[in-house]
Write a protein that holds these residues in place. Structure first.
Motif, PDB file in Angstrom:
ATOM      1  N   LEU A   1      -3.662   6.218  -0.726  1.00  0.00           N
ATOM      2  CA  LEU A   1      -3.761   7.675  -0.674  1.00  0.00           C
ATOM      3  C   LEU A   1      -3.724   8.182   0.768  1.00  0.00           C
ATOM      4  O   LEU A   1      -2.946   9.084   1.110  1.00  0.00           O
ATOM      5  CB  LEU A   1      -5.064   8.138  -1.342  1.00  0.00           C
ATOM      6  N   ILE A   2      -4.576   7.603   1.601  1.00  0.00           N
ATOM      7  CA  ILE A   2      -4.692   8.120   2.972  1.00  0.00           C
ATOM      8  C   ILE A   2      -3.430   7.801   3.778  1.00  0.00           C
ATOM      9  O   ILE A   2      -2.911   8.651   4.507  1.00  0.00           O
ATOM     10  CB  ILE A   2      -5.949   7.541   3.665  1.00  0.00           C
ATOM     11  N   LEU A   3      -2.893   6.585   3.600  1.00  0.00           N
ATOM     12  CA  LEU A   3      -1.654   6.275   4.319  1.00  0.00           C
ATOM     13  C   LEU A   3      -0.499   7.132   3.787  1.00  0.00           C
ATOM     14  O   LEU A   3       0.324   7.625   4.564  1.00  0.00           O
ATOM     15  CB  LEU A   3      -1.314   4.785   4.197  1.00  0.00           C
ATOM     16  N   GLY A   4      -0.465   7.316   2.472  1.00  0.00           N
ATOM     17  CA  GLY A   4       0.584   8.164   1.888  1.00  0.00           C
ATOM     18  C   GLY A   4       0.538   9.568   2.463  1.00  0.00           C
ATOM     19  O   GLY A   4       1.571  10.170   2.788  1.00  0.00           O
ATOM     20  N   HIS A   5      -0.675  10.115   2.610  1.00  0.00           N
ATOM     21  CA  HIS A   5      -0.788  11.454   3.186  1.00  0.00           C
ATOM     22  C   HIS A   5      -0.343  11.459   4.644  1.00  0.00           C
ATOM     23  O   HIS A   5       0.395  12.353   5.071  1.00  0.00           O
ATOM     24  CB  HIS A   5      -2.219  11.974   3.069  1.00  0.00           C
ATOM     25  N   ARG A   6      -0.791  10.469   5.391  1.00  0.00           N
ATOM     26  CA  ARG A   6      -0.389  10.373   6.804  1.00  0.00           C
ATOM     27  C   ARG A   6       1.136  10.337   6.940  1.00  0.00           C
ATOM     28  O   ARG A   6       1.724  11.064   7.744  1.00  0.00           O
ATOM     29  CB  ARG A   6      -0.967   9.105   7.438  1.00  0.00           C
ATOM     30  N   VAL A   7       1.762   9.476   6.156  1.00  0.00           N
ATOM     31  CA  VAL A   7       3.218   9.330   6.270  1.00  0.00           C
ATOM     32  C   VAL A   7       3.912  10.624   5.857  1.00  0.00           C
ATOM     33  O   VAL A   7       4.928  11.018   6.441  1.00  0.00           O
ATOM     34  CB  VAL A   7       3.708   8.121   5.434  1.00  0.00           C
ATOM     35  N   SER A   8       3.332  11.320   4.874  1.00  0.00           N
ATOM     36  CA  SER A   8       3.957  12.576   4.418  1.00  0.00           C
ATOM     37  C   SER A   8       3.935  13.636   5.509  1.00  0.00           C
ATOM     38  O   SER A   8       4.719  14.585   5.473  1.00  0.00           O
ATOM     39  CB  SER A   8       3.255  13.103   3.161  1.00  0.00           C
ATOM     40  N   GLU A   9       3.043  13.478   6.487  1.00  0.00           N
ATOM     41  CA  GLU A   9       2.996  14.458   7.585  1.00  0.00           C
ATOM     42  C   GLU A   9       4.293  14.488   8.392  1.00  0.00           C
ATOM     43  O   GLU A   9       4.561  15.443   9.106  1.00  0.00           O
ATOM     44  CB  GLU A   9       1.815  14.153   8.531  1.00  0.00           C
ATOM     45  N   TRP A  10       5.102  13.411   8.268  1.00  0.00           N
ATOM     46  CA  TRP A  10       6.368  13.363   8.991  1.00  0.00           C
ATOM     47  C   TRP A  10       7.448  14.197   8.318  1.00  0.00           C
ATOM     48  O   TRP A  10       8.502  14.450   8.917  1.00  0.00           O
ATOM     49  CB  TRP A  10       6.867  11.920   9.103  1.00  0.00           C
ATOM     50  N   CYS A  11       7.222  14.590   7.081  1.00  0.00           N
ATOM     51  CA  CYS A  11       8.281  15.263   6.318  1.00  0.00           C
ATOM     52  C   CYS A  11       8.789  16.498   7.076  1.00  0.00           C
ATOM     53  O   CYS A  11       8.023  17.410   7.376  1.00  0.00           O
ATOM     54  CB  CYS A  11       7.752  15.645   4.940  1.00  0.00           C
ATOM     55  N   GLY A  12      10.072  16.497   7.414  1.00  0.00           N
ATOM     56  CA  GLY A  12      10.657  17.596   8.171  1.00  0.00           C
ATOM     57  C   GLY A  12      10.524  17.452   9.672  1.00  0.00           C
ATOM     58  O   GLY A  12      10.997  18.310  10.425  1.00  0.00           O
ATOM     59  N   HIS A  13       9.878  16.386  10.138  1.00  0.00           N
ATOM     60  CA  HIS A  13       9.649  16.227  11.583  1.00  0.00           C
ATOM     61  C   HIS A  13      10.211  14.937  12.155  1.00  0.00           C
ATOM     62  O   HIS A  13      10.059  14.672  13.349  1.00  0.00           O
ATOM     63  CB  HIS A  13       8.147  16.264  11.890  1.00  0.00           C
ATOM     64  N   SER A  14      10.793  14.086  11.313  1.00  0.00           N
ATOM     65  CA  SER A  14      11.229  12.775  11.799  1.00  0.00           C
ATOM     66  C   SER A  14      12.380  12.919  12.791  1.00  0.00           C
ATOM     67  O   SER A  14      13.069  13.940  12.787  1.00  0.00           O
ATOM     68  CB  SER A  14      11.673  11.897  10.634  1.00  0.00           C
ATOM     69  N   PRO A  15      12.584  11.887  13.623  1.00  0.00           N
ATOM     70  CA  PRO A  15      13.617  11.994  14.660  1.00  0.00           C
ATOM     71  C   PRO A  15      15.028  12.151  14.097  1.00  0.00           C
ATOM     72  O   PRO A  15      15.860  12.792  14.724  1.00  0.00           O
ATOM     73  CB  PRO A  15      13.473  10.693  15.448  1.00  0.00           C
ATOM     74  N   VAL A  16      15.303  11.537  12.949  1.00  0.00           N
ATOM     75  CA  VAL A  16      16.628  11.711  12.339  1.00  0.00           C
ATOM     76  C   VAL A  16      16.452  11.889  10.833  1.00  0.00           C
ATOM     77  O   VAL A  16      15.449  11.491  10.260  1.00  0.00           O
ATOM     78  CB  VAL A  16      17.576  10.502  12.593  1.00  0.00           C
ATOM     79  N   LEU A  17      17.456  12.496  10.221  1.00  0.00           N
ATOM     80  CA  LEU A  17      17.405  12.812   8.798  1.00  0.00           C
ATOM     81  C   LEU A  17      17.153  11.583   7.936  1.00  0.00           C
ATOM     82  O   LEU A  17      16.356  11.608   7.001  1.00  0.00           O
ATOM     83  CB  LEU A  17      18.719  13.473   8.400  1.00  0.00           C
ATOM     84  N   GLU A  18      17.848  10.472   8.267  1.00  0.00           N
ATOM     85  CA  GLU A  18      17.725   9.276   7.445  1.00  0.00           C
ATOM     86  C   GLU A  18      16.279   8.762   7.431  1.00  0.00           C
ATOM     87  O   GLU A  18      15.764   8.338   6.395  1.00  0.00           O
ATOM     88  CB  GLU A  18      18.673   8.181   7.957  1.00  0.00           C
ATOM     89  N   GLU A  19      15.625   8.790   8.604  1.00  0.00           N
ATOM     90  CA  GLU A  19      14.240   8.329   8.675  1.00  0.00           C
ATOM     91  C   GLU A  19      13.305   9.296   7.972  1.00  0.00           C
ATOM     92  O   GLU A  19      12.283   8.904   7.414  1.00  0.00           O
ATOM     93  CB  GLU A  19      13.816   8.160  10.139  1.00  0.00           C
ATOM     94  N   ASP A  20      13.639  10.566   8.019  1.00  0.00           N
ATOM     95  CA  ASP A  20      12.810  11.580   7.373  1.00  0.00           C
ATOM     96  C   ASP A  20      12.744  11.313   5.870  1.00  0.00           C
ATOM     97  O   ASP A  20      11.663  11.284   5.267  1.00  0.00           O
ATOM     98  CB  ASP A  20      13.407  12.968   7.647  1.00  0.00           C
TER      99      ASP A  20
END
Lengths: 255, 94
Positions: A21-40
């Motif tokens: 749960l906590i890691l899933g939430h942390r990783v979701s914080e990247w949504c829309g902010h990742s360096p490239v679309l593929e990684e997002d």
């Protein structure tokens, strides 16, 4: 399945579900902010996998607890001191490199742990592990590839990955620190004693970090207190504040 | 430009027995990562059982300005379509 103390089984399931749960939430914080679309998209997929696993772990935890609580109740209506995730997963994302290093250090543990849990004497746990381990196998393939690519990359990417490893490594030991709950699970054949997974983990992580030209920092200090709830980092409260605010502000709200 | 990852064209086989179809493109540093990225970008909704990627620079394409000489001559050759044969009933659906 051997008789096992219900509260200990509940605590074990919280540990599994709170990690995802906590890691899933942390990783979701990247949504829309990742360096490239593929990684997002890849990170969003990973976050969704982890939240999906959470539904299975916390759903079962609620049933074992026997107070009629759903996975949502456990996720959104507990406070920081009731969470049982390891400290590693609640640490802030930092830069992309640190996020991927944290992901790799977790994925390596998760893929090994889920492999063993498929042989659990608890059929429900074995079934959850069977489903989740396919996702974990993909996650570790992806995160280890990124750790190698960035570690053995440019001077800047190498330095950032080494800094990430230096920062995160003292949090790795908590995943292998056994206590009476783990020993009870091991005695009942429900889960392996985490201490026994360490060699397998070191072999996997060592192989990838070698290829990534990264060095495990010296020192044996281990940050602990998450999986037994004794003391979380200050970061967990802020995360929960963001994750839980809607259910806290509008109790029972559905959409 | 040299800091950008190369472009890859992605082909997905939707189910066994069908051919791979071009579904789009993406950026990735190498072929292995391109396959992982294709999995994450193009198969999220269970679209595929197999992925091909090929670096876009390796695809040789016909030129749009050659369209006339290349394709127009076949427009008037309807006899190349197999529509003038009577298919016996017992052959069934072809």
């Amino acid at each position: 399945m051997a008789e096992v103390d219900k509260d200990k089984l509940y605590q074990f399931l919280l540990r599994m579900g709170d990690n995802t749960l906590i890691l899933g939430h942390r990783v979701s914080e990247w949504c829309g902010h990742s360096p490239v679309l593929e990684e997002d998209i890849a990170l969003a997929n990973t976050a969704l996998d982890l939240i999906g696993q959470t539904q299975m772990w916390l759903g079962y935890a609620g049933e074992v607890q026997g107070e009629g609580k759903s996975a949502d109740d456990l996720a959104f209506l507990r406070d920081a001191w009731d969470f049982r995730n390891v400290l590693l997963v609640e640490l802030p994302n930092g830069d992309f490199g640190r996020t991927m290093m944290r992901q790799f250090l977790y994925d390596a543990w998760s893929s090994i742990m889920l492999g063993h849990l498929q042989k659990s004497t608890d059929e429900r746990i074995a079934a959850i592990a069977a489903k989740a381990s396919k996702e974990a196998a993909y996650h570790v393939e992806r995160s280890s590839g990124t750790v190698v690519g960035l570690g053995d990359g440019t001077e800047e990417s190498h330095n950032r990955m080494q800094a990430a490893l230096d920062y995160l490594w003292p949090y790795v030991g908590e995943m292998f620190a056994s206590d009476e709950i783990d020993l009870a699970m091991a005695a009942a054949g429900i889960a392996p004693d985490p201490a026994n997974l360490r060699d397998e983990y070191d072999a996997l992580v060592g192989r990838v970090l070698d290829e990534a030209t990264l060095a495990i920092p010296a020192g044996n200090y281990v940050h602990k207190g998450g999986r037994d709830g004794r003391m979380h980092t200050e970061h967990l409260g802020h995360l929960l504040c963001e994750m839980q605010w809607l259910q806290r502000a509008y109790p029972g709200c559905e959409w | 430009m040299k800091n950008e990852w190369p472009l890859w064209e992605v082909f997905i086989r939707g189910q066994h027995g069908l051919a791979h179809r071009h579904v789009g493109s993406l950026h990735a540093p190498d072929a292995e990562t391109a396959i992982l990225n294709a999995r994450d970008v193009y198969t999220r909704r269970n679209e595929g059982v197999s992925i091909w990627v090929v670096e876009a620079k390796h695809i040789a394409a016909s030129s749009p300005s050659e369209k006339g000489p290349l394709f127009e001559p076949s427009e008037s050759k309807i006899y190349r379509h197999p529509t003038f044969f009577d298919i016996p009933e017992e052959v069934g659906h072809m």
